[in-house]
Motif scaffolding. Structure first.
Motif, PDB file in Angstrom:
ATOM      1  N   ALA B  53       0.838  -1.209   0.000  1.00  0.00           N
ATOM      2  CA  ALA B  53       0.000   0.000   0.000  1.00  0.00           C
ATOM      3  C   ALA B  53       0.865   1.248   0.000  1.00  0.00           C
ATOM      4  O   ALA B  53       0.615   2.213  -0.728  1.00  0.00           O
ATOM      5  CB  ALA B  53      -0.934  -0.018   1.203  1.00  0.00           C
ATOM      6  N   THR B  54       1.877   1.245   0.843  1.00  0.00           N
ATOM      7  CA  THR B  54       2.771   2.401   0.920  1.00  0.00           C
ATOM      8  C   THR B  54       3.485   2.616  -0.412  1.00  0.00           C
ATOM      9  O   THR B  54       3.607   3.752  -0.900  1.00  0.00           O
ATOM     10  CB  THR B  54       3.806   2.203   2.038  1.00  0.00           C
ATOM     11  OG1 THR B  54       3.118   1.892   3.254  1.00  0.00           O
ATOM     12  CG2 THR B  54       4.660   3.438   2.215  1.00  0.00           C
ATOM     13  N   VAL B  59       4.206   5.565  -5.586  1.00  0.00           N
ATOM     14  CA  VAL B  59       4.250   5.541  -7.054  1.00  0.00           C
ATOM     15  C   VAL B  59       3.246   6.523  -7.636  1.00  0.00           C
ATOM     16  O   VAL B  59       3.536   7.229  -8.610  1.00  0.00           O
ATOM     17  CB  VAL B  59       3.971   4.103  -7.567  1.00  0.00           C
ATOM     18  CG1 VAL B  59       3.691   4.099  -9.065  1.00  0.00           C
ATOM     19  CG2 VAL B  59       5.148   3.194  -7.263  1.00  0.00           C
ATOM     20  N   ILE B  60       2.079   6.601  -7.017  1.00  0.00           N
ATOM     21  CA  ILE B  60       1.058   7.522  -7.528  1.00  0.00           C
ATOM     22  C   ILE B  60       1.519   8.963  -7.396  1.00  0.00           C
ATOM     23  O   ILE B  60       1.374   9.784  -8.321  1.00  0.00           O
ATOM     24  CB  ILE B  60      -0.289   7.297  -6.803  1.00  0.00           C
ATOM     25  CG1 ILE B  60      -0.887   5.939  -7.202  1.00  0.00           C
ATOM     26  CG2 ILE B  60      -1.275   8.421  -7.103  1.00  0.00           C
ATOM     27  CD1 ILE B  60      -2.106   5.553  -6.400  1.00  0.00           C
ATOM     28  N   ILE B  61       2.072   9.298  -6.213  1.00  0.00           N
ATOM     29  CA  ILE B  61       2.527  10.672  -5.992  1.00  0.00           C
ATOM     30  C   ILE B  61       3.648  11.007  -6.966  1.00  0.00           C
ATOM     31  O   ILE B  61       3.676  12.086  -7.575  1.00  0.00           O
ATOM     32  CB  ILE B  61       2.998  10.848  -4.535  1.00  0.00           C
ATOM     33  CG1 ILE B  61       1.791  10.707  -3.588  1.00  0.00           C
ATOM     34  CG2 ILE B  61       3.684  12.189  -4.348  1.00  0.00           C
ATOM     35  CD1 ILE B  61       2.162  10.668  -2.128  1.00  0.00           C
ATOM     36  N   LEU B  62       4.574  10.084  -7.133  1.00  0.00           N
ATOM     37  CA  LEU B  62       5.671  10.308  -8.077  1.00  0.00           C
ATOM     38  C   LEU B  62       5.142  10.481  -9.485  1.00  0.00           C
ATOM     39  O   LEU B  62       5.595  11.351 -10.239  1.00  0.00           O
ATOM     40  CB  LEU B  62       6.639   9.117  -8.010  1.00  0.00           C
ATOM     41  CG  LEU B  62       7.910   9.233  -8.828  1.00  0.00           C
ATOM     42  CD1 LEU B  62       8.768  10.370  -8.279  1.00  0.00           C
ATOM     43  CD2 LEU B  62       8.696   7.923  -8.807  1.00  0.00           C
ATOM     44  N   PHE B  67       4.022  12.868 -14.570  1.00  0.00           N
ATOM     45  CA  PHE B  67       2.988  12.916 -15.600  1.00  0.00           C
ATOM     46  C   PHE B  67       1.790  13.684 -15.049  1.00  0.00           C
ATOM     47  O   PHE B  67       0.854  13.093 -14.535  1.00  0.00           O
ATOM     48  CB  PHE B  67       2.538  11.500 -15.997  1.00  0.00           C
ATOM     49  CG  PHE B  67       3.656  10.616 -16.424  1.00  0.00           C
ATOM     50  CD1 PHE B  67       4.101   9.589 -15.615  1.00  0.00           C
ATOM     51  CD2 PHE B  67       4.261  10.810 -17.663  1.00  0.00           C
ATOM     52  CE1 PHE B  67       5.133   8.777 -16.015  1.00  0.00           C
ATOM     53  CE2 PHE B  67       5.285   9.994 -18.073  1.00  0.00           C
ATOM     54  CZ  PHE B  67       5.733   8.966 -17.233  1.00  0.00           C
ATOM     55  N   PRO B  68       1.828  15.001 -15.160  1.00  0.00           N
ATOM     56  CA  PRO B  68       0.696  15.780 -14.631  1.00  0.00           C
ATOM     57  C   PRO B  68      -0.590  15.368 -15.329  1.00  0.00           C
ATOM     58  O   PRO B  68      -0.582  14.921 -16.470  1.00  0.00           O
ATOM     59  CB  PRO B  68       1.070  17.235 -14.971  1.00  0.00           C
ATOM     60  CG  PRO B  68       2.516  17.212 -15.298  1.00  0.00           C
ATOM     61  CD  PRO B  68       2.852  15.852 -15.793  1.00  0.00           C
ATOM     62  N   MET B  69      -1.685  15.515 -14.586  1.00  0.00           N
ATOM     63  CA  MET B  69      -2.995  15.145 -15.140  1.00  0.00           C
ATOM     64  C   MET B  69      -3.257  15.940 -16.407  1.00  0.00           C
ATOM     65  O   MET B  69      -3.149  17.154 -16.430  1.00  0.00           O
ATOM     66  CB  MET B  69      -4.089  15.460 -14.115  1.00  0.00           C
ATOM     67  CG  MET B  69      -3.971  14.650 -12.848  1.00  0.00           C
ATOM     68  SD  MET B  69      -4.623  12.991 -13.049  1.00  0.00           S
ATOM     69  CE  MET B  69      -6.357  13.309 -12.946  1.00  0.00           C
TER      70      MET B  69
END
Lengths: 163, 312
Positions: B53-54, B59-62, B67-69
């Motif tokens: 989970a961590t 990975v999502i934050i990175l 890759f900005p939305m």
């Protein structure tokens, strides 16, 4: 009543009643007598599971059909299984086999073959076949239509599928 | 419908007695009839869940930094037939009316007098939509035509397969389209809706120049069948064959060589995921051409090709 031995007895009764049906479905799908017999044995063993509607006469047959088709589907995933024997040498039969029709049936897509069998031989309606196969009736209907169209165009003049 | 040959074949296919015996023996050889488990569910090692989970959050934050939305693509769609995009400039050929693509059905009453007639020309309709954010597509045909559906189409009131030939005109009107003389009749629809992902080019056929007539029919059915149309005119059997119908319905004698868009068009309405809709109109026309036979025969034949073009 549903003790172990009575379940086995009931399972035996069901196997003897539906062995030919299971074998026919399996043979159409695996195209090999020995493998179809193996599937018959595997399906027979599933009758001993808790899920098997052993004492439900209304549901046992569709259940067996689904289990047989699932076994055939899993069977194909095993890479080492190959159909090497000619079809007409695969079968024990009591009367001369219509090899022309059988060959043409075996060329059909398996969904078409199974629908044809359930419709024309086992006498199920399109809705019933749809429930057994967990498909929409319209899907089953179109499979049947296409199967008949292909088969009719394959059969030469003088030998009609409908006669 | 007799099916003796098929039934006879499968009557011949049976399990060996030995195979049945082996199957039965295997039942009794199984020690425990009550418990016969299939595959056990694989268990997840819970020790690694917090670590996973961590890692996932990291990975999502990175990823958000790297890759900005990006903004979602705008709603859009094009109408295609095969590899060609149907547009407002060029005619795109989508099908050919062939001689055998007729659907003709005549229904009779007890005295063998024909009491209804349906006839139409059938052409494939290989039109699909392609674009962004599309949820579903609706096709609606205008003019003297309808769709016959051959697939699992979501949104249609229902395909009905009728084994017995409809014996009343009311039923015949509802199920007029006889596909390849199989005894099955699909329900005709002026409009159908299909999920975007479920589209395919063989989903429907277009039935054009339909003739539905419940006029009085005055003669027995034979090759010289004669019937009285609802407008009081009579048509003789030889007029019902392919060549005559072609020219009777949509030609002015030999003068028909042009594309005519006035009679038929299809509203193609796309519903996007946000609920908004957009419609493009596909006009249909015919062009009479000469084509060479492709099956090895010499010579050429008259072909009527269906063309499509977007309204401007």
């Amino acid at each position: 009543m549903n003790n172990s031995f009575s379940r086995k007895q009931q399972a035996e009764k069901i196997v003897r009643q539906y062995a030919d049906m299971i074998f026919r479905i399996a043979f159409q799908n695996v195209k090999n007598k020995a493998d179809a017999q193996d599937i018959l044995q595997e399906v027979s063993l599933t009758l001993l599971t808790k899920d098997a509607p052993l004492f439900d006469n209304d549901h046992i047959k569709p259940w067996l059909i689904r289990v047989t088709l699932n076994k055939c589907s899993n069977f194909h995933k095993l890479a080492h299984r190959k159909n090497e024997e000619p079809l007409d040498e695969n079968l024990a039969y009591d009367e001369p086999l219509d090899t022309e029709l059988l060959d043409e049936i075996m060329k059909l897509n398996k969904n078409y073959r199974n629908c044809l069998y359930l419709f024309y031989y086992e006498g199920y309606s399109i809705d019933e076949i749809a429930k057994i196969l967990n498909k929409k009736p319209s899907t089953v209907g179109s499979w049947l239509y296409r199967a008949r169209k292909k088969l009719k165009s394959m059969i030469m003049d003088g030998g009609s599928f409908y006669e | 419908m007799s099916k003796n040959r098929y039934v006879r074949l499968f009557n011949s296919i049976k399990a060996d007695d030995n195979a049945v015996k082996r199957a039965v023996d295997s039942i009794y050889e199984t020690e425990n009839a009550e418990v016969f488990e299939f595959e056990k569910k694989k268990s997840v090692n819970l020790r690694f869940v917090p670590i996973l989970a961590t890692s996932l959050v990291f990975v999502i934050i990175l990823g958000l930094f790297i890759f900005p939305m990006t903004p979602k693509a705008n709603n859009s769609f094009v109408v295609k037939a095969g590899a060609s995009q149907i547009n407002s400039i060029d005619d795109v050929e989508i099908g050919e009316l062939m001689g055998e693509n007729n659907a003709l059905r005549i229904s009779f009453d007890e005295s063998d007098k024909a009491n209804c007639l349906t006839q139409c020309k059938v052409v494939s309709f290989p039109v699909v939509c392609s674009g962004n954010n599309i949820d579903k597509v609706t096709y609606k045909v205008n003019g003297n035509g309808y769709f016959a559906l051959l697939g699992d189409v979501k949104g249609v009131s229902g395909m009905v397969y009728v084994e017995e030939e409809p014996t009343s005109f009311e039923k015949a009107q509802k199920y007029p389209y006889n596909l390849a003389d199989t005894g099955e009749y699909t329900e005709k629809v002026k409009e159908f809706t299909v999920d975007y992902e479920a589209q395919n080019e063989s989903l429907s056929k277009l039935c054009l120049y339909t003739v539905d007539d419940n006029g009085k029919y005055c003669d027995l059915y034979n090759e010289n069948i004669c019937f009285e149309k609802s407008d009081g005119s009579f048509v003789h059997g030889k007029d019902l064959d392919y060549e005559q119908m072609y020219f009777e319905l949509f030609t002015d004698g030999d003068g028909f060589d042009v594309i005519n868009y006035s009679d038929y068009y299809v509203d193609v309405t796309v519903t996007f995921e946000d609920g908004t809709k957009e419609t493009k109109i596909v006009n249909l026309g015919l062009e009479k051409t000469k084509k060479l036979y492709e099956n090895g025969e010499d010579g050429e034949y008259t072909s009527l090709n269906i063309h499509a073009k977007l309204s401007k």
